[in-house]
Design a protein around this motif. Sequence first.
Motif, PDB file in Angstrom:
ATOM      1  N   SER A  65       4.727   1.552   1.527  1.00 29.16           N
ATOM      2  CA  SER A  65       5.959   1.812   0.779  1.00 29.16           C
ATOM      3  C   SER A  65       6.605   3.121   1.222  1.00 29.16           C
ATOM      4  O   SER A  65       7.826   3.229   1.288  1.00 29.16           O
ATOM      5  N   GLN A  66       5.767   4.095   1.598  1.00 28.96           N
ATOM      6  CA  GLN A  66       6.318   5.342   2.134  1.00 28.96           C
ATOM      7  C   GLN A  66       7.074   5.068   3.443  1.00 28.96           C
ATOM      8  O   GLN A  66       8.175   5.569   3.659  1.00 28.96           O
ATOM      9  N   LYS A  75      10.379   3.388   2.739  1.00 28.06           N
ATOM     10  CA  LYS A  75      11.331   4.339   2.170  1.00 28.06           C
ATOM     11  C   LYS A  75      11.913   5.235   3.284  1.00 28.06           C
ATOM     12  O   LYS A  75      13.118   5.392   3.416  1.00 28.06           O
ATOM     13  N   GLN A  86      -4.214  -1.250   5.139  1.00 26.59           N
ATOM     14  CA  GLN A  86      -3.342  -0.121   4.767  1.00 26.59           C
ATOM     15  C   GLN A  86      -2.225   0.103   5.796  1.00 26.59           C
ATOM     16  O   GLN A  86      -1.192   0.646   5.474  1.00 26.59           O
ATOM     17  N   THR A 100       0.843  -1.193   0.000  1.00 30.37           N
ATOM     18  CA  THR A 100       0.000   0.000   0.000  1.00 30.37           C
ATOM     19  C   THR A 100       0.884   1.251   0.000  1.00 30.37           C
ATOM     20  O   THR A 100       2.058   1.176   0.381  1.00 30.37           O
ATOM     21  N   PRO A 101       0.335   2.396  -0.435  1.00 32.05           N
ATOM     22  CA  PRO A 101       1.158   3.623  -0.446  1.00 32.05           C
ATOM     23  C   PRO A 101       1.746   3.930   0.930  1.00 32.05           C
ATOM     24  O   PRO A 101       2.907   4.307   1.050  1.00 32.05           O
TER      25      PRO A 101
END
Lengths: 464, 235
Positions: A6-7, A10, A353, A2-3
């Motif tokens: 991955s955020q 990172k 999420q 999910t965004p």
Amino acid sequence: MTPAASQFKKNATALTADLRHRALIRTALKKYEVVRDDKVSRFQNWQSARQSAAEIKWDAVNHLDTHLVEFARNLEARGTQVHWASNAAQAREIIIGIIQERKAHSIIKSKVMTGEEIHLNDALEKAGFEVVESDLGEYIVQLRHEAPYHFVFPAMHLTRGEISDLFSKELGTAPTDSPEELTMIARRVLRDKYITADIGISGANFGIAETGMISITENEGNARLTCALPKVHIALMGIEKILPKLEDLALFLPMLATAGAGQVMTGYNTMYGGPRQPGEADGPEAFHVVLLDNNRTQLLADAEQRDALHCIRCGGCLNVCPIYKNIGGHAYGATYQGPIGAVITPHLRGLQQWKHLSFASSLCGACTQTCPVKIDLHHHLLQSRRNAIAQKPVWWEKPLFQALAFLFNHAGLFSLGMKLGRIGQVFHPLIKNTGIDPVRAWTRSRELPKVAPQTFREWWQTRK
Amino acid sequence: MVANPKMNERENILGRIREALSLPAPIPGAHHGEPSHPVSECDAAAHIPEWLPRVGVTFEEQIALFRTNATELKADFLLLDSQEELVAKLREIAAAEGWKKVATHSHELTDDACAALGLPMVRTDNGYEARDMESCDVGISACDALIAQTGSVLVTSQSAGGRALSVLPPHHVVLARREQLIADLPSAFALLKTKYASGYPSLISFITGPSRTGDIERILVLGAHGPKKLTILCV
């Protein structure tokens, strides 16, 4: 992925490699541990205090409906308007409605984490109001257009130099490396705001059902001023903040201060039971309490993790968490950081999420051990992992385990596998951590366990 | 959509809570098999004084503890022998700090002491202008109690001249009587319950030391927004 996941990955990868950043957090938190331990030792029995606190919050949360009704009734009896908001949009609408009805323009805010949760500042600014944060740390992050780094110490990640540069740029003040001078700059700017603001918005650390009061814990006096001078006081409070009795505060005020900041009591612990009453010198004409659900009832419905609603937001679990100490507060991308954030965010904002937060844990249990209200934090992280997988299984796990079961059930295949493994590991260093390494996900940051030179079965046979 | 969602949100939220609570939760502090005593119908509160920091029983022990706590908090605490001595001490501080204007409220302890200063006064009793009080050098107020356990001063909007007097001026001077010293936090709440049985003031505040912050590099700075100095004069 999910965004949000991955955020997070990172951010976490970048920040763990940032040694300056890690050193900054460690220095800040080391001081915390020393002063906290000193204050804990002053209690006659800190462990029993934790148990009592857990029991009082258990009663509050497990009879939340009756306590909330009593809380609202007592507040209303003394002229406070109580509003109920099921979600963030409703809460924002209620607050904006109150301000518009007053034809007000300027707002002074003391620290409100539920406000961060519902993105209140954005909504207020979009509606055309001027909003100023008054807590020093919050004021600093507001000037930087950033989210708080820690829900108790919002500007913990900044050095005095960075703050001085920020003030020079935004306020045009002369640079200084003295924390005292920097604090006095903010004091001067904000003093005027308290006097001219039409509306004061605060949070609430506790809501006392028995007497109909909110209690605010702070050190700076900014909440005291926010709730004293403007004509209207709006308090935004999560529904789980209830305590049944006034005297419960005798335990919770010193425990929150000790666990949160290593103080026996914080500078100001204040109970507000209404607007200015007849015969009083000052205070707001109107007092509004906005009760926010925003998926707290979903967490309440999970009996296994319900105790996460006992949280008094001391931030103690963040301060001892090895993950927090390495990645810091912004990496989480959530309003509530650290172990408690990893437990409640999936409930508040969706398990699929936000499940990655439950996996970002060493399960060391430091959080559970430090929690003043005994929330079973690290077990809840495990339960969330289980729930996430049960809800949405990983497709390759089942065939993988079937293949392994087949291997383990066939002795010849198994011993062949062990032999191949022994040969393979001789050549593995040649491709280790390259594109063709089949176990690269593991070897990127870890060593592969070695296959023993001789298996148990081989040894058993030579023994005869 | 419901016809008037706002009116129904209270019932919606309470409904969701009741539904959620139909499943019982595990007892608190039971960390997976770790034994824990059962929830004792919440008489947890009865034991609070036994867990909190220890306080001696005599006046001397309690005043000594209050003094230690106040000193640690960087508040000034002075135990004085008479009203005359209190007035003299107040004048001494006024001269040393060069006070020009004083904010206060009517109270048997504050009236004579403030009058003796002979300075312009802002009294909060019948309302005041915020800017007027902001320009004062000091706020002088009475209080409800001094708490030995924590070094806190207990004030309310009734006992201490409203909400702003104890936080807006840069120096807060509290005038108290020896009888107002109490042992611990549970006795403070017991006192509030008896004293204000007919109706609580709209503000009750435990003031523990002068205003402080550690928001910049966790370094203690006094006078973040409220008073930079807190002086407690006890007769």
